[in-house]
Design a protein around this motif. Structure first.
Motif, PDB file in Angstrom:
ATOM      1  N   ARG A  79       0.900  -1.248   0.063  1.00 12.29           N
ATOM      2  CA  ARG A  79      -0.130  -0.111  -0.058  1.00 12.29           C
ATOM      3  C   ARG A  79       0.915   1.354  -0.072  1.00 12.29           C
ATOM      4  O   ARG A  79       0.676   2.341  -0.640  1.00 12.29           O
ATOM      5  N   GLN A  80       1.917   1.251   0.916  1.00 15.61           N
ATOM      6  CA  GLN A  80       2.889   2.305   0.744  1.00 15.61           C
ATOM      7  C   GLN A  80       3.602   2.649  -0.222  1.00 15.61           C
ATOM      8  O   GLN A  80       3.684   3.803  -0.873  1.00 15.61           O
ATOM      9  N   ALA A  81       3.942   1.539  -1.147  1.00 14.79           N
ATOM     10  CA  ALA A  81       4.538   1.600  -2.475  1.00 14.79           C
ATOM     11  C   ALA A  81       3.408   2.062  -3.580  1.00 14.79           C
ATOM     12  O   ALA A  81       4.011   2.994  -4.356  1.00 14.79           O
ATOM     13  N   LEU A  82       2.484   1.748  -3.444  1.00 12.64           N
ATOM     14  CA  LEU A  82       1.519   2.265  -4.362  1.00 12.64           C
ATOM     15  C   LEU A  82       1.238   3.661  -4.256  1.00 12.64           C
ATOM     16  O   LEU A  82       1.057   4.627  -5.236  1.00 12.64           O
ATOM     17  N   GLN A  83       1.027   4.152  -2.983  1.00  7.14           N
ATOM     18  CA  GLN A  83       0.788   5.549  -2.430  1.00  7.14           C
ATOM     19  C   GLN A  83       2.028   6.529  -3.232  1.00  7.14           C
ATOM     20  O   GLN A  83       1.808   7.397  -3.626  1.00  7.14           O
ATOM     21  N   LEU A  84       3.272   5.683  -2.851  1.00  7.51           N
ATOM     22  CA  LEU A  84       4.419   6.776  -3.434  1.00  7.51           C
ATOM     23  C   LEU A  84       4.484   6.700  -5.031  1.00  7.51           C
ATOM     24  O   LEU A  84       4.774   7.962  -5.409  1.00  7.51           O
ATOM     25  N   MET A  85       4.057   5.611  -5.773  1.00 12.28           N
ATOM     26  CA  MET A  85       3.698   5.807  -6.991  1.00 12.28           C
ATOM     27  C   MET A  85       2.864   6.844  -7.500  1.00 12.28           C
ATOM     28  O   MET A  85       3.057   7.464  -8.380  1.00 12.28           O
ATOM     29  N   ILE A  86       1.839   6.590  -6.879  1.00 11.37           N
ATOM     30  CA  ILE A  86       0.626   7.658  -7.277  1.00 11.37           C
ATOM     31  C   ILE A  86       1.110   9.117  -6.934  1.00 11.37           C
ATOM     32  O   ILE A  86       0.980   9.854  -7.988  1.00 11.37           O
ATOM     33  N   ASP A  87       1.843   9.226  -5.706  1.00 12.90           N
ATOM     34  CA  ASP A  87       2.355  10.617  -5.679  1.00 12.90           C
ATOM     35  C   ASP A  87       3.358  11.248  -6.800  1.00 12.90           C
ATOM     36  O   ASP A  87       3.369  12.262  -7.223  1.00 12.90           O
ATOM     37  N   THR A 140       4.816  14.156 -11.492  1.00 12.36           N
ATOM     38  CA  THR A 140       5.419  14.211 -12.603  1.00 12.36           C
ATOM     39  C   THR A 140       4.514  13.375 -13.834  1.00 12.36           C
ATOM     40  O   THR A 140       4.553  12.385 -13.860  1.00 12.36           O
ATOM     41  N   PRO A 141       3.888  14.319 -14.322  1.00 15.62           N
ATOM     42  CA  PRO A 141       2.733  13.724 -15.256  1.00 15.62           C
ATOM     43  C   PRO A 141       3.347  13.259 -16.356  1.00 15.62           C
ATOM     44  O   PRO A 141       2.659  12.190 -16.970  1.00 15.62           O
ATOM     45  N   GLU A 142       4.643  13.212 -17.011  1.00 16.56           N
ATOM     46  CA  GLU A 142       5.124  12.946 -17.897  1.00 16.56           C
ATOM     47  C   GLU A 142       5.064  11.224 -17.842  1.00 16.56           C
ATOM     48  O   GLU A 142       5.297  10.455 -18.873  1.00 16.56           O
ATOM     49  N   PHE A 143       5.274  10.724 -16.503  1.00 19.56           N
ATOM     50  CA  PHE A 143       5.428   9.373 -16.447  1.00 19.56           C
ATOM     51  C   PHE A 143       3.926   8.769 -16.841  1.00 19.56           C
ATOM     52  O   PHE A 143       3.993   7.123 -17.140  1.00 19.56           O
ATOM     53  N   GLY A 144       2.893   9.213 -16.694  1.00 17.73           N
ATOM     54  CA  GLY A 144       2.065   8.645 -17.048  1.00 17.73           C
ATOM     55  C   GLY A 144       0.559   8.819 -16.112  1.00 17.73           C
ATOM     56  O   GLY A 144       0.594   9.913 -15.324  1.00 17.73           O
ATOM     57  N   ASP A 145      -0.575   8.343 -16.249  1.00 18.63           N
ATOM     58  CA  ASP A 145      -1.902   8.667 -15.539  1.00 18.63           C
ATOM     59  C   ASP A 145      -1.707   8.050 -14.151  1.00 18.63           C
ATOM     60  O   ASP A 145      -1.480   6.682 -13.932  1.00 18.63           O
ATOM     61  N   LYS A 161      -4.361   5.081 -12.658  1.00 21.26           N
ATOM     62  CA  LYS A 161      -4.498   3.602 -12.901  1.00 21.26           C
ATOM     63  C   LYS A 161      -4.025   2.834 -11.675  1.00 21.26           C
ATOM     64  O   LYS A 161      -3.957   1.798 -11.697  1.00 21.26           O
ATOM     65  N   PHE A 162      -3.105   3.582 -10.707  1.00 19.57           N
ATOM     66  CA  PHE A 162      -2.755   2.758  -9.701  1.00 19.57           C
ATOM     67  C   PHE A 162      -3.763   2.924  -8.426  1.00 19.57           C
ATOM     68  O   PHE A 162      -3.748   2.219  -7.545  1.00 19.57           O
ATOM     69  N   GLN A 163      -4.870   3.837  -8.553  1.00 14.52           N
ATOM     70  CA  GLN A 163      -5.685   4.411  -7.633  1.00 14.52           C
ATOM     71  C   GLN A 163      -6.619   3.176  -7.446  1.00 14.52           C
ATOM     72  O   GLN A 163      -6.809   2.464  -6.162  1.00 14.52           O
ATOM     73  N   GLN A 164      -7.119   2.310  -8.263  1.00 20.42           N
ATOM     74  CA  GLN A 164      -7.883   1.215  -8.348  1.00 20.42           C
ATOM     75  C   GLN A 164      -7.163   0.130  -7.254  1.00 20.42           C
ATOM     76  O   GLN A 164      -7.724  -0.683  -6.456  1.00 20.42           O
TER      77      GLN A 164
END
Length: 173
Positions: free
Chosen positions: A91-99, A104-109, A112-115
């Motif tokens: 959960r912490q890793a996913l939250q870090l990815m979302i942040d 950095t919007p160039e990485f993508g949307d 897609k990680f929120q769900q």
């Protein structure tokens, strides 16, 4: 060699090892009530049969299986703690990815990680609820074990104390 092995024998320590390895938590069997029965009109028998109701038997089996239940609950609790730890890290890793994706919007949307984050969060929450239930069950089993121990100590004289009394009186005489 052999003398060293004999010298290293520790009765109490060895007994403790054997007891720990093979203990089942079973209580000594309870006394059975017997009843005389006749086999027919002209044949009578002095034999005795055991009489025990199913509810009595299941209550006794419940008492005898408490140690195994405790062992299994402890094992499950450890498994749940491990799963919760893994889920929390995920959960912490996913939250870090979302942040990171949000900054950095160039990485993508990032959506897609929120769900996936929501699913992992629900899974961790469910594991925590199950862990709470297991801990409650463990507390219940331990209190039953304590009650059974007190009951068995009060209900029957200790055989080991009796054997100690007879052995000490025979050795002093």
């Amino acid at each position: 060699g052999l003398e060293d092995a004999v010298a290293s024998i520790g009765v109490e320590r060895d007994q403790e090892i054997v007891v720990e390895r093979y203990k089942s938590g079973d209580l000594p069997p309870f006394d059975f009530q017997f009843e005389e029965m006749s086999l027919g009109t002209d044949k009578k028998s002095n034999s005795l049969i055991r009489r025990m109701s199913r509810s009595n038997f299941s209550q006794k089996m419940d008492k005898q299986n408490l140690f195994q239940k405790k062992r299994k609950l402890l094992s499950n609790i450890e498994k749940y703690k491990s799963d919760i730890s893994k889920g929390t890290k995920e959960r912490q890793a996913l939250q870090l990815m979302i942040d990171t994706y949000t900054k950095t919007p160039e990485f993508g949307d990032a959506s897609k990680f929120q769900q996936e984050l929501d699913i992992v969060s629900q899974k961790v929450h469910k594991l925590e609820q199950d862990l709470t239930a297991l801990t409650r069950d463990l507390d219940l089993v331990e209190s039953k074990m304590n009650l059974n121990m007190r009951h068995s100590l009060l209900a029957s004289p200790s055989r080991s104390l009796l054997s100690m009394n007879t052995s000490s009186s025979s050795s002093t005489g």
